[in-house]
Each structure stands twice: as structure tokens, then as C-alpha cells.
Design an enzyme around this catalytic site. Structure first.
Site, PDB file in Angstrom:
ATOM      1  NE  ARG A 113      -3.922   0.517   1.925  1.00  0.00           N
ATOM      2  CZ  ARG A 113      -4.973   0.449   2.489  1.00  0.00           C
ATOM      3  NH1 ARG A 113      -5.322   1.067   3.808  1.00  0.00           N
ATOM      4  NH2 ARG A 113      -5.898  -0.306   1.810  1.00  0.00           N
ATOM      5  CG  ASP A 121     -13.606   5.974  -1.237  1.00  0.00           C
ATOM      6  OD1 ASP A 121     -13.843   5.531   0.034  1.00  0.00           O
ATOM      7  OD2 ASP A 121     -12.793   6.229  -1.847  1.00  0.00           O
ATOM      8  CB  CYS A 147     -13.898   0.634   0.051  1.00  0.00           C
ATOM      9  SG  CYS A 147     -13.596   2.292   0.276  1.00  0.00           S
ATOM     10  CD  GLN A 157     -13.126  -2.652  -0.939  1.00  0.00           C
ATOM     11  OE1 GLN A 157     -12.176  -2.471   0.215  1.00  0.00           O
ATOM     12  NE2 GLN A 157     -14.170  -3.103  -0.560  1.00  0.00           N
ATOM     13  CG  HIS A 166      -8.346  -0.139  -2.604  1.00  0.00           C
ATOM     14  ND1 HIS A 166      -7.434  -1.199  -2.614  1.00  0.00           N
ATOM     15  CD2 HIS A 166      -9.205   0.163  -1.803  1.00  0.00           C
ATOM     16  CE1 HIS A 166      -7.881  -1.422  -1.187  1.00  0.00           C
ATOM     17  NE2 HIS A 166      -8.645  -0.687  -0.784  1.00  0.00           N
ATOM     18  NE  ARG A 192      -9.881  -5.496   0.501  1.00  0.00           N
ATOM     19  CZ  ARG A 192      -9.188  -4.869   1.170  1.00  0.00           C
ATOM     20  NH1 ARG A 192      -9.829  -3.714   1.694  1.00  0.00           N
ATOM     21  NH2 ARG A 192      -8.035  -4.587   0.848  1.00  0.00           N
TER      22      ARG A 192
END
Ligand code: NVA
Length: 315
Positions: free
Chosen positions: A102, A224, A267, A132, A129, A295
Site C-alpha cells: 500500500r 467512498d 469500501c 477492494q 484499489h 476482502r
């Protein structure tokens, strides 16, 4: 053998994405059926930004695949600061079987992948991402039995990593994906062009608009945070009442425009009363806890897929 990576959602072809989702569903039903990391072989998990779900799900997931998660604190490692990214990549690639990172700019993870010699997985960058999105697509499949032909509408910051990943992953899945955002925060044109190319291949569609009518009849409504990691200094202008995102808050009225039986995804972390009303995220349409669980299954599947590809086994 040149390793395969997951750096952006369209690194997986439509057929490969479907294969990963099938494997994720199988791993959800039978948690220990795949053991590609038996040894245990190590997987480096590196975080240059905050994390909860990603660290948790990769740590548990690597262990469930028979491997050893090796947590690397990005602040101590100083990748690209204490030494070139290429040097770190060469060291890691000699000691672990895969790298999960990340970080900030997409160029950083691309440089890691260029030199590592083992699969590299994007666990969120400023641009994408993809892990996700695999979890989200698995959740959509569980809700409706299929993904192709379904309509997904994303409301909020159309220029962030989640908006980009929704465009690429949903177009790959043959979905009708709509980004509803202020004109000041639209997706990167290059990402939109790639998503439209994918949609042309799969029968999907991509729309970018500021018109809430795009929500009408949607199967999936998503949003988000309005303040992504790294944007904390802009929090006032992004979250205040003058924020350009206020008209795109997911309220019960917005959900009422979607199809009967539509689901809501986020998310996480979520900010109730900012990008989403509490009655939506805590209401009957919400699938956010399934999404968070998924996930684990989706990431185990993608690691298994990439490790098999790296060993030339059934890729
Ligand atoms: N856009 C958000 C996603 C968090 C999972 C961020 O980058 O902070």
C-alpha cells in the site's frame, strides 16, 4: 518465468477476473482448499499509509494459504527514501514469494514490480484499489448471482482511486458503471479510455456525469470517503457544507431511485452523515460487512492465481 502482478484492475483479463472470482467463491465455501504458500513461504505486507482491513485480511489470508505474512512498516523501511525502490525490490524478491504494498504514487509500485522477480499486489495506491474491487464484485455476485449486465453507480469523488478501480474492474466484468461526481472531480481521462476499451470488449458501458438520474434503476449504489488518505490537509473544503460533493451524498432519497432490491456498498472507513446517511449504511440494502469479509476470500484467490502463474501452473 516473468511474474504476473495486480497493479491495476485491468491487469486481469475478463476471463482471468472471472476465474479469480470463481476461486474466491470456492475459498469462501472451503477455506483451506488452496495451499500455494505451504512451507510456509513468506509474503511481505508493506504499508506506507494507514490500514485496518487490508492488513488484517492479508495477514489472515496468507496464513490460511499455508504461508507466513511478513509485516514491513513502511515508515521504518523508507522505500525510495533510504534506498532506491529497485534495491528494496531485489532484496525482497530474494526472500519472499510475493509482495503486497500500500503506497502513494502508482509509479512506485510499478517500479517495485519491475525489479522484484515475484508477484506484486497493489493494496491501494493514489490511483487504484484493485483488491477492494475483487471483493466488491464477489459481493455483487452473491447478491444477484451474476455481475455482467448489472448496473453499478458510484457517487462522490470521481477522481480518486476507488472511482478509477470501479471503472476498470466493472467494465472488465461487463457491467454498466456510472460515475456521478462534480465536474471538478472527474476520473482521469486515460483511465476512462482504458475502461471504455474494456467495456467494448465485454459488452459493458461507462458513463461519467453529474446528473443523479444516473442512479435510476441501478442494482448497486456505492460511495467512498470524500477525503482519501494523503488529502487530510484538504479535509475542510472536501467535507464542509460548501463541499462540491454534498449533492452526491448517498441518502435514503438517492437509494429510492435505484432498483427495487438494490444493494449499497462502501469500501470503509465510512463517515456517517458525510458521504452516506446512517440509515443507508446501517439499513437493509447495505452489504458492507459481507463486502469487508470478502476482502479475505478475494485476496486469497488473487494471490493463488498469481503464484500459480509465477510457477507456470495453470495460469
Ligand atoms: N479513497 C480512499 C479509499 C480507502 C480504502 C483512500 O484512498 O483513502
Amino acid at each position: 518465468m516473468t511474474p504476473r502482478h495486480l497493479l491495476a484492475d485491468d491487469d486481469l483479463s475478463p476471463a482471468e477476473q472471472a476465474q479469480v472470482l470463481d476461486l474466491a467463491a470456492r475459498l469462501k465455501a472451503d477455506r483451506f482448499v488452496e495451499r500455494p504458500l505451504e512451507g510456509p513461504r513468506g509474503v511481505a505486507l508493506i504499508f506506507d499509509k494507514p490500514t485496518l482491513r487490508t492488513q488484517l485480511s492479508f495477514t489472515a489470508g496468507v496464513a490460511e494459504l499455508g504461508g507466513a505474512p511478513v509485516l514491513v512498516d513502511g515508515r521504518l523501511a523508507g522505500i525510495g527514501e533510504r534506498e532506491p525502490i529497485a534495491d528494496t525490490a531485489c532484496v525482497l524478491g530474494r526472500q519472499v514469494s510475493a509482495i503486497v504494498w500500500r503506497t502513494h504514487g502508482q509509479g512506485r509500485i510499478e517500479e517495485m514490480a519491475r525489479w522484484a522477480g515475484v508477484p506484486v499486489v497493489n493494496a491501494l495506491t493514489d490511483d487504484y484499489h484493485p483488491c477492494q474491487l475483487l471483493a466488491d464484485l464477489l459481493t455483487v455476485r452473491e447478491a444477484f448471482g451474476d455481475v455482467a449486465g448489472r448496473t453499478l453507480v458510484y457517487l462522490g469523488d470521481g477522481a480518486n482511486n476507488m472511482a478509477h478501480s470501479y471503472l476498470l474492474a466493472c467494465a472488465t466484468a461487463g457491467m454498466d458503471v456510472r460515475i456521478v461526481s462534480p465536474a471538478s472531480h472527474r476520473p482521469d481521462p486515460g483511465v476512462l479510455a482504458r475502461a471504455r476499451d474494456r467495456a467494448a470488449e465485454t459488452g459493458g458501458a461507462c458513463t461519467v456525469t453529474d446528473d443523479l438520474a444516473a442512479v435510476d434503476g441501478a442494482d448497486v449504489v456505492v460511495t467512498d470517503t470524500w477525503v482519501s488518505m494523503g488529502q487530510e490537509s484538504q479535509a475542510g473544503e472536501r467535507k464542509g457544507e460548501a463541499s462540491p460533493f454534498v449533492p452526491f451524498r448517498v441518502t435514503a432519497d438517492v437509494m429510492a431511485r435505484a432498483a427495487a432490491g438494490a444493494i449499497f456498498l462502501h469500501c470503509l472507513p465510512a463517515y456517517r452523515g458525510v458521504e452516506v446517511a446512517a440509515e443507508v449504511i446501517d439499513g437493509p440494502a447495505s452489504r458492507v460487512w459481507d463486502e469487508a469479509e470478502n476482502r479475505l476470500h478475494a485476496q486469497k484467490a488473487v494471490l493463488t492465481f498469481l503464484l500459480r502463474a509465477a510457477s507456470g501452473d495453470g495460469a
